[in-house]
Design an enzyme around this catalytic site. Structure first.
Site, mmCIF file in Angstrom:
data_model
loop_
_atom_site.group_PDB
_atom_site.id
_atom_site.type_symbol
_atom_site.label_atom_id
_atom_site.label_comp_id
_atom_site.label_asym_id
_atom_site.label_seq_id
_atom_site.Cartn_x
_atom_site.Cartn_y
_atom_site.Cartn_z
ATOM 1 N N HIS A 54 0.827 -1.203 0.000
ATOM 2 C CA HIS A 54 0.000 0.000 0.000
ATOM 3 C C HIS A 54 0.867 1.261 0.000
ATOM 4 C CE1 HIS A 54 -3.309 -2.538 2.221
ATOM 5 N NE2 HIS A 54 -3.172 -2.874 0.944
ATOM 6 N N PRO A 55 1.857 1.380 -0.877
ATOM 7 C CA PRO A 55 2.712 2.569 -0.863
ATOM 8 C C PRO A 55 1.951 3.815 -1.320
ATOM 9 C CG PRO A 55 3.166 1.278 -2.823
ATOM 10 C CD PRO A 55 2.214 0.463 -1.980
#
Length: 536
Positions: A474-475
């Site tokens: 989930h960058p």
């Protein structure tokens, strides 16, 4: 050189939504440029097929972080979609919109129009939700969101029951009035096939002749006239191509590729650019800064009851699953392995949940790096329980390593750099022990696989976390939205500070990390920026 009204760099989650919505609104000619191929692989459309794309070099950027000091120096794998549809074409399909408080905080940070009222309206516009239209969901939108509560593996309802015994109430709609509680994750599928952002938004616009898609074309730099973006330069095979924008250029490359392209084009921290021989066009220090991601930690168990392992390892069961899918588009092949989960508070005094919970009716401790777990389950029935802190404090960065656009950027998330993040994972681990000790799950568990029975104190758990915690991919936040160019990259209309005719539309603009999976918020960003550009 060809000329377009709008050029979108990246056919990912937000870029596909943006292209489809701009075309629908009649916003002139739209060109979408994607570095990867068309989404023709059957593994992309078969929901459980993401196990095959997880380490697929043709469809996946397959990034790795720098060695992470707080994780025993490990480099953490970061898959990103290099394909039409972006990461929505290779992810686990969990649809989680985040908490209302996340977006109200975005607005309080100086970003008008990004509070929960406006964000919920955007979600409802894009949704065709299986639960139907309501105060919380939309119906009739392009994106189908499936409720799989009646289709999950038999172990998953046992997990939900156990969560109730551990103090976490059943929540029949984790995207409803509250995300708190345990239940079944909703997923982005339609009629048993993956519903990527490309399938929902981009391809319908292409079929109507309103969008041009250019694949296998790697954008290497943005072209400027002074401080106005006027197009992009790209490589396709051995050929250099140029595309001119009459209106705007929109970057939708994601949290890694968008800041990389900006830096390669002379926009970013001036000292970094000079180190690589790039003349700064604009010293914008926040480009590539503030990287955040969700870290995950598992407890894995051997089960007394059959798990998905059994079905994936048995040829008769495989044949039955294939027949069920081909004839009815149902069964395990039409699902994600992240079937159950929810959100809870690690301390009762907290105002809202701070921890995400996952249940998978599958275990794959024997899987080797480079082979996705789904394709190599354990030879015994097993399942996993996992926790992921919703709002970590640790921050990192993305920075070019070279002026060569084909060299992957440096990705340094700095996981667990803030001690509070480790404390939250320990609190999550204590809850997993509590969950495993409930009457329902203790009756199912044959033995603990990881951590073993020796991990009974905080010191042992810390060691196991450092050895085994991993990213859930989930960058975000590397081109964060905000009013001050000293610590933000784009304004509330997602226009780049200090540059005309250039916007960013992807997860990199998040001012703070959302409380949960980020594919739904990324698509919401595409919807919001389409509305902003249509109103301009």
């Amino acid at each position: 050189m060809t000329e377009w009204d709008v050029i979108i760099v990246g056919a990912g989650s937000a870029g596909c939504v943006l292209a489809g919505r701009l075309a629908e609104a009649g916003q002139g000619s739209v060109l979408v440029i994607e570095a990867g191929p068309r989404d023709l692989s059957p593994w992309v459309h078969l929901p459980i097929g993401y196990g095959k794309t997880f380490y697929h070099p043709r469809l996946n950027w397959m990034y790795r972080t720098t060695a992470q000091p707080e994780l025993n120096g490990r480099e953490i794998y970061q898959p990103r979609g290099k394909i039409v549809g972006g990461s929505s074409a290779i992810n686990a399909m969990v649809y989680a919109r985040g908490q209302a408080e996340d977006f109200d905080a975005w607005e309080r940070l100086g970003n008008p129009g990004w509070g929960w009222t406006e964000v919920l309206a955007a979600y409802k516009r894009i949704e065709d939700h299986a639960l139907g239209a309501s105060d919380w969901h939309g119906a009739g939108g392009p994106l189908h969101v499936e409720d799989v509560a009646g289709e999950v593996h038999p172990l998953t309802p046992l997990f939900v029951r156990a969560a109730g015994e551990a103090g976490l109430r059943f929540n029949p709609d984790l995207n409803g009035a509250t995300s708190e509680g345990a239940g079944f994750y909703q997923i982005t599928t339609r009629a048993g096939r993956r519903e990527s952002a490309a399938r929902a938004f981009l391809h319908p616009a292409r079929r109507r002749g309103r969008v041009k898609l250019q694949t296998d074309t790697h954008v290497t730099r943005i072209l400027f006239d002074g401080r106005r973006a006027v197009g992009v330069e790209a490589r396709r095979g051995g050929e250099t191509l140029r595309f001119r924008a009459r209106g705007e250029v929109v970057l939708s490359g994601g949290a890694f590729n968008t800041p990389q392209l900006l830096q390669l084009s002379g926009i970013g921290p001036a000292e970094l650019l000079k180190q690589h021989g790039i003349v700064p066009l604009l010293d914008l220090p926040a480009v590539g800064r503030n990287l955040q991601d969700h870290l995950c930690y598992d407890h894995v168990y051997r089960s007394k009851l059959p798990s998905l392992n059994d079905a994936l390892l048995s040829w008769p069961a495989r044949i039955g699953m294939a027949a069920n899918y081909l004839l009815r588009r149902r069964g395990p092949l039409a699902l994600s392995v992240n079937q159950g989960g929810g959100f809870f508070r690690t301390k009762p005094e907290l105002p809202r949940p701070d921890m995400q919970l996952y249940f998978s009716p599958l275990s794959y401790e024997r899987a080797i790096p480079g082979v996705r777990a789904l394709m190599k389950p354990d030879l015994f029935p097993g399942f996993s329980l996992s926790v992921s802190p919703c709002r970590p404090l640790s921050r990192g960065h993305v920075a070019i390593r070279s002026p060569n656009p084909h060299v992957a950027p440096e990705i340094a998330p700095n996981y667990l750099a803030e001690p509070e993040d480790l404390g939250e994972l320990l609190a999550g681990a204590r809850y997993l022990h509590r969950l495993a000790a409930t009457p329902t799950l203790s009756a199912v568990i044959d033995s603990a696989i990881r951590p073993g029975p020796e991990a009974i104190d905080a010191e042992a758990h810390v060691a196991d976390i450092r050895a085994n915690a991993y990213s859930v991919f989930h960058p975000c936040r590397t081109c964060r939205m905000g009013p001050d160019p000293r610590d933000a990259v784009v304004d509330a209309r997602l226009r780049l500070h200090g540059i005309d005719a250039l916007r960013v539309a992807d997860a990199s603009i998040f001012p703070t990390i959302p409380s949960g999976n980020i594919n739904a918020p990324a698509m919401m960003v595409g919807e919001r920026v389409a509305a902003l550009m249509s109103d301009a």
